[in-house]
Structure formats: structure tokens, C-alpha cells
Design an enzyme around this catalytic site. Sequence first.
Site, PDB file in Angstrom:
ATOM      1  N   TYR A 129      -2.642  -0.940  10.436  1.00  0.00           N
ATOM      2  CA  TYR A 129      -2.521  -1.118   8.977  1.00  0.00           C
ATOM      3  C   TYR A 129      -1.189  -0.570   8.475  1.00  0.00           C
ATOM      4  O   TYR A 129      -0.472  -1.232   7.717  1.00  0.00           O
ATOM      5  CB  TYR A 129      -3.689  -0.402   8.305  1.00  0.00           C
ATOM      6  CG  TYR A 129      -3.806  -0.612   6.809  1.00  0.00           C
ATOM      7  CD1 TYR A 129      -4.529  -1.697   6.303  1.00  0.00           C
ATOM      8  CD2 TYR A 129      -3.230   0.268   5.906  1.00  0.00           C
ATOM      9  CE1 TYR A 129      -4.664  -1.884   4.935  1.00  0.00           C
ATOM     10  CE2 TYR A 129      -3.358   0.088   4.536  1.00  0.00           C
ATOM     11  CZ  TYR A 129      -4.084  -0.989   4.059  1.00  0.00           C
ATOM     12  OH  TYR A 129      -4.215  -1.171   2.695  1.00  0.00           O
ATOM     13  N   SER A 170       0.874  -1.178   0.000  1.00  0.00           N
ATOM     14  CA  SER A 170       0.000   0.000   0.000  1.00  0.00           C
ATOM     15  C   SER A 170       0.910   1.226   0.000  1.00  0.00           C
ATOM     16  O   SER A 170       2.082   1.131   0.394  1.00  0.00           O
ATOM     17  CB  SER A 170      -0.840  -0.002   1.279  1.00  0.00           C
ATOM     18  OG  SER A 170      -1.432   1.266   1.508  1.00  0.00           O
TER      19      SER A 170
HETATM   20  P1  NAD Z   1     -11.340  -6.172  -0.185  1.00  0.00           P
HETATM   21  O1  NAD Z   1     -11.945  -6.025   1.154  1.00  0.00           O
HETATM   22  O2  NAD Z   1     -12.167  -5.928  -1.388  1.00  0.00           O
HETATM   23  O3  NAD Z   1     -10.665  -7.603  -0.316  1.00  0.00           O
HETATM   24  C1  NAD Z   1      -9.921  -8.181   0.729  1.00  0.00           C
HETATM   25  C2  NAD Z   1      -9.830  -9.666   0.512  1.00  0.00           C
HETATM   26  O4  NAD Z   1      -9.157 -10.253   1.634  1.00  0.00           O
HETATM   27  C3  NAD Z   1     -11.201 -10.349   0.416  1.00  0.00           C
HETATM   28  O5  NAD Z   1     -11.155 -11.382  -0.540  1.00  0.00           O
HETATM   29  C4  NAD Z   1     -11.379 -10.909   1.817  1.00  0.00           C
HETATM   30  O6  NAD Z   1     -12.270 -12.011   1.865  1.00  0.00           O
HETATM   31  C5  NAD Z   1      -9.959 -11.323   2.116  1.00  0.00           C
HETATM   32  N1  NAD Z   1      -9.747 -11.544   3.544  1.00  0.00           N
HETATM   33  C6  NAD Z   1      -9.970 -10.689   4.573  1.00  0.00           C
HETATM   34  N2  NAD Z   1      -9.707 -11.298   5.738  1.00  0.00           N
HETATM   35  C7  NAD Z   1      -9.312 -12.561   5.442  1.00  0.00           C
HETATM   36  C8  NAD Z   1      -8.924 -13.686   6.212  1.00  0.00           C
HETATM   37  N3  NAD Z   1      -8.882 -13.637   7.551  1.00  0.00           N
HETATM   38  N4  NAD Z   1      -8.596 -14.824   5.571  1.00  0.00           N
HETATM   39  C9  NAD Z   1      -8.639 -14.883   4.214  1.00  0.00           C
HETATM   40  N5  NAD Z   1      -9.001 -13.858   3.441  1.00  0.00           N
HETATM   41  C10 NAD Z   1      -9.334 -12.717   4.045  1.00  0.00           C
HETATM   42  O7  NAD Z   1     -10.073  -5.220  -0.180  1.00  0.00           O
HETATM   43  P2  NAD Z   1      -9.076  -4.689  -1.331  1.00  0.00           P
HETATM   44  O8  NAD Z   1      -9.185  -3.223  -1.341  1.00  0.00           O
HETATM   45  O9  NAD Z   1      -9.246  -5.452  -2.595  1.00  0.00           O
HETATM   46  O10 NAD Z   1      -7.692  -5.035  -0.637  1.00  0.00           O
HETATM   47  C11 NAD Z   1      -6.793  -6.020  -1.129  1.00  0.00           C
HETATM   48  C12 NAD Z   1      -5.392  -5.675  -0.675  1.00  0.00           C
HETATM   49  O11 NAD Z   1      -5.018  -4.434  -1.250  1.00  0.00           O
HETATM   50  C13 NAD Z   1      -5.250  -5.514   0.845  1.00  0.00           C
HETATM   51  O12 NAD Z   1      -4.022  -6.057   1.275  1.00  0.00           O
HETATM   52  C14 NAD Z   1      -5.252  -4.001   1.027  1.00  0.00           C
HETATM   53  O13 NAD Z   1      -4.568  -3.618   2.182  1.00  0.00           O
HETATM   54  C15 NAD Z   1      -4.522  -3.587  -0.230  1.00  0.00           C
HETATM   55  N6  NAD Z   1      -4.724  -2.195  -0.626  1.00  0.00           N
HETATM   56  C16 NAD Z   1      -5.961  -1.725  -0.898  1.00  0.00           C
HETATM   57  C17 NAD Z   1      -6.087  -0.394  -1.266  1.00  0.00           C
HETATM   58  C18 NAD Z   1      -7.421   0.198  -1.587  1.00  0.00           C
HETATM   59  O14 NAD Z   1      -7.485   1.413  -1.700  1.00  0.00           O
HETATM   60  N7  NAD Z   1      -8.463  -0.583  -1.783  1.00  0.00           N
HETATM   61  C19 NAD Z   1      -4.971   0.430  -1.349  1.00  0.00           C
HETATM   62  C20 NAD Z   1      -3.736  -0.092  -1.057  1.00  0.00           C
HETATM   63  C21 NAD Z   1      -3.614  -1.407  -0.693  1.00  0.00           C
END
Ligand code: NAD
Length: 262
Positions: A157, A144
Site C-alpha cells: 500500500y 494517502s
Molecule cells: P472502501 O473500501 O470504502 O472503497 C474502495 C472502493 O474501491 C470500493 O468502491 C471498492 O468496490 C473499489 N474497489 C476495490 N477493488 C476494486 C477493483 N478491483 N476494481 C474496481 N473497484 C474496486 O475504501 P475507502 O476508504 O473509501 O478508500 C478509497 C480510497 O481512499 C483508496 O484509494 C484508499 O487507499 C484511499 N484512502 C483511504 C483512507 C482511509 O482512511 N479510509 C485514507 C487514505 C487514503
Amino acid sequence: MQMILGKTALVTGSTSGIGLAIARAFAAQGANVVINGLGAAEDIEEERLGIEHEFGVKSIYCAADLGSPAAIANMIAEAEEAFGSVDVLVNNAGVQHVAPLEEFPPEKWDSIIAINLSAAFHTIRAVAPGMKRRNWGRIVNTASAHALVASPFKSAYVAAKHGIAGLTKTAALEFARDRITVNAIAPGYVWTPLVERQIPATMEARHMSREEVVHDVLLEAQPTKQFVTSEQVAALAVFLASEDASSITGAILAMDGGWTAH
Ligand code: NAD
């Protein structure tokens, strides 16, 4: 992308958002994919079948809770059993909690560190022997912008994401002679359910309206004033798995509309 054809990609947290886009992007290149994450069984099965039919690859689903090291070990064993190898590992699952530090629930701290950071240690540790034996592997961690800079109210986080940057660099050094690359993608704000869910708590913590949170907090940091898309992150993950990317290792690659250029 011949390199990826017929190989196996395991993407954690691929039932939603960025992980789902990454799993689909690898399948589109002819990789068999292992999907993982939480969600309703029928939605996940629909996603799995959709990947198989749309891209003509095989896909299995592992329900492993990434908070559990034992479940992670089982997931990797199951994937290796089903496909013979895990060639590409994408550590993507992540959760968020927004609260001032002194009000931050300790159990939230523990679960964020477990899912966003320790899970990647456990998966890497489990796939490394096979990748070394085959003398090829690709590990991509979804970090991130918060792996590079901080924001208030996101202590766990930000700590976990800075931790994943350190883990990425260390693993890259250890595997440098094994044709295994380890990199992290550091997206800015991507419009996914994770971002949508943190809006109410940010509204409360900062005493703001929904629109103010979107424009003055989320996109405030992003000079392009555009959300990154999941598909853009997925395209970079696929590139990192290619032979052309074989010299990119130990990198934390920002994809953040200029946020960390500040
Ligand atoms: P999201 O909530 O859409 O997806 C998260 C995924 O992780 C889902 O499939 C969920 O089921 C899974 N998950 C959560 N807890 C879990 C567990 N205990 N066991 C197994 N799976 C689990 O979120 P996203 O935005 O797609 O995030 C994905 C990654 O990208 C994360 O690591 C997040 O930190 C990172 N990220 C997101 C953003 C953003 O702006 N959306 C920015 C930077 C980084």
C-alpha cells in the site's frame, strides 16, 4: 462551480466510502457521473438511481475490475460513448492488506500495485487524448498520508501510494500546457469500510485489542484525534476541479489532521 455543470466525472471505486462521497459531490454540482466499483448489483443500482433523482443528473455504472487494463480501456470508452467526454477523472479505488513484509503474500502485492497504482496509469492514459482535444481536464488521485510517510506492515500500500504521488507529478508536468491539472489528495485516516476491515489484521499483527488499534495505531498518528470525513475529501476534489484551482497542479495535498506535520 459553473465549470463542472454538465461535465462528466468518472470516479473509480465509487460504490463505497470516499469514492461514493466524491461521486455524490460532483453530481451535486451538476456533473453527470460514471460510477465504478465492486458490490451487490441492487445496492449499486440504488446508489445510481439515488444520484440521478437527488441531483437531476445522469449516471451510469461500469463494473470494470481495475486490476484489468482491458476492462479499464472499455470503461473509459463506455463513458465517452455515453456522455461524449470524461472531463474529470478521479482515481480513487483502493485496497489494503496488512502483514509483515516477509509474510506478505506476493499475489496481494501484485493486486495492490495493480489496483492502487497501475489502474491510474491506465485510466489517465485513456482519458488524456480527449482532455487534450478539448483543452480542459481535471485528474484527481486519492493518494494517502501513506504517499508521504510509511507505516509498518503496509509495504504494498505504501509503495503504491508513493508511486501515485510520482505519477501525479509526472502527469501534471506533461499536461501543464493543456489546461489539464493533475493532483493527489493525501487523506489521513477516514472512517470507511476500508479502515474498518483492516482492524482485525492489525490486531493480530500488533497483538492489540480493537480499541488499542483505533486509538493507539489509527488515531495515534493523527494529532487532531479525529477521523477525516469522506465529505471533506470530496469537497477538496470538487474544489480541485474548479477554475479557481487551475494553478494547482502536481500537488500532493495532505488532509490528515496534522499527521504528516510530525
Ligand atoms: P472502501 O473500501 O470504502 O472503497 C474502495 C472502493 O474501491 C470500493 O468502491 C471498492 O468496490 C473499489 N474497489 C476495490 N477493488 C476494486 C477493483 N478491483 N476494481 C474496481 N473497484 C474496486 O475504501 P475507502 O476508504 O473509501 O478508500 C478509497 C480510497 O481512499 C483508496 O484509494 C484508499 O487507499 C484511499 N484512502 C483511504 C483512507 C482511509 O482512511 N479510509 C485514507 C487514505 C487514503
